[in-house]
Design a protein around this motif. Structure first.
Motif, PDB file in Angstrom:
ATOM      1  N   GLN A 110     -34.945  31.679  54.975  1.00  0.00           N
ATOM      2  CA  GLN A 110     -35.663  31.270  56.174  1.00  0.00           C
ATOM      3  C   GLN A 110     -35.429  32.233  57.334  1.00  0.00           C
ATOM      4  O   GLN A 110     -34.295  32.650  57.591  1.00  0.00           O
ATOM      5  N   ASN A 115     -33.299  28.566  62.461  1.00  0.00           N
ATOM      6  CA  ASN A 115     -32.936  28.235  61.082  1.00  0.00           C
ATOM      7  C   ASN A 115     -32.703  29.472  60.216  1.00  0.00           C
ATOM      8  O   ASN A 115     -32.663  29.347  58.989  1.00  0.00           O
ATOM      9  N   ASP A 118     -31.162  29.774  56.370  1.00  0.00           N
ATOM     10  CA  ASP A 118     -31.337  28.632  55.458  1.00  0.00           C
ATOM     11  C   ASP A 118     -31.936  29.142  54.144  1.00  0.00           C
ATOM     12  O   ASP A 118     -32.686  30.119  54.124  1.00  0.00           O
ATOM     13  N   LEU A 120     -34.245  27.918  50.769  1.00  0.00           N
ATOM     14  CA  LEU A 120     -35.163  26.884  50.314  1.00  0.00           C
ATOM     15  C   LEU A 120     -35.642  27.198  48.900  1.00  0.00           C
ATOM     16  O   LEU A 120     -36.223  28.269  48.668  1.00  0.00           O
ATOM     17  N   SER A 133     -30.452  19.012  53.150  1.00  0.00           N
ATOM     18  CA  SER A 133     -31.503  18.129  53.647  1.00  0.00           C
ATOM     19  C   SER A 133     -31.360  16.755  53.001  1.00  0.00           C
ATOM     20  O   SER A 133     -30.758  16.602  51.937  1.00  0.00           O
ATOM     21  N   ILE A 141     -33.793  22.016  51.613  1.00  0.00           N
ATOM     22  CA  ILE A 141     -33.071  23.086  52.305  1.00  0.00           C
ATOM     23  C   ILE A 141     -31.583  23.036  52.000  1.00  0.00           C
ATOM     24  O   ILE A 141     -30.976  21.965  51.944  1.00  0.00           O
ATOM     25  N   GLY A 143     -28.851  24.462  54.260  1.00  0.00           N
ATOM     26  CA  GLY A 143     -28.744  25.054  55.584  1.00  0.00           C
ATOM     27  C   GLY A 143     -27.713  26.160  55.670  1.00  0.00           C
ATOM     28  O   GLY A 143     -26.758  26.220  54.892  1.00  0.00           O
TER      29      GLY A 143
END
Length: 210
Positions: A110, A115, A118, A120, A133, A141, A143
């Motif tokens: 990300q 953010n 991060d 994903l 998440s 996610i 993080g």
């Protein structure tokens, strides 16, 4: 203070820069493929600027991807927002498979403001570590682990990524921010998301590892 892992990663990357290949040739977008919805021509979305800078309108939604695939490598990317900061990401290991709307099977690093760092898993991708998440929430996610390390709007940010046999480590502006193991897919193409916000890239360089 930078931790030892981040220091070691950056020193190793610096030692390898002599072998780095810039993924943009500075002239055109040969070696890249644009996939958007609705379909658009790459020259209507991306421009080559003086000094090796690549500018993107950030739309329509989709992604720009290399034609070549990569597995074990060190990737260096510098980015900044052209205006108001927004959403975006670096896509790793883009592979064939069903899309999640316009997003491909891949691992996203990300770059969204607030953010950055991060990770994903996109369109069915996976990794060993637990998501941060909430269960069932979208997007899914993991993080970033250190305090935000983005630079002020208008300044260049630096992302260094190490990928080796499914393990991916991410450093943002010299701060070690994230890592995952056993990522699937573990190889594929490299790309950049389009999520509505204009941005610029430079020094998109890769060093392939044995």
């Amino acid at each position: 203070m930078m931790n030892r892992m981040a220091c070691a990663a950056l020193l190793f990357f610096s030692a390898q820069t002599a072998n780095a290949v810039d993924l943009f040739n500075g002239r055109d977008f040969s070696g890249w493929e644009l996939k958007t919805s609705p379909a658009a021509g790459v020259d209507s979305v991306f421009r080559m600027l003086p000094g090796g800078v690549v500018a993107s309108t950030g739309q329509p939604s989709g992604f720009l991807a290399t034609l070549n695939t990569y597995r074990n490598y060190k990737l260096h990317v510098e980015w900044r927002w052209s205006g108001k900061p927004g959403n975006g990401g670096i896509l790793l290991h883009i592979s064939d498979g069903p899309l999640d709307r316009v997003w491909p099977l891949s691992l996203q690093v990300q770059t969204k403001r607030g953010n950055a760092g991060d990770l994903l898993p996109m369109a069915g991708a996976s990794f060993a570590e637990a998501l941060t998440s909430a269960a069932g929430a979208e997007p899914r996610i993991k993080g970033h682990t250190a305090p935000d390390s983005e630079r002020p709007v208008g300044e260049w940010n630096v992302c260094d990524i190490v990928s080796r046999d499914g393990k991916v480590e991410v450093t943002i502006n010299g701060v070690y921010q994230n890592s995952v193991a056993d990522s699937q897919p573990a190889s594929g193409r490299i790309g950049f998301q389009l999520e509505g916000a204009p941005y610029e890239l430079r020094h998109v360089e890769i060093v392939e590892l044995n």
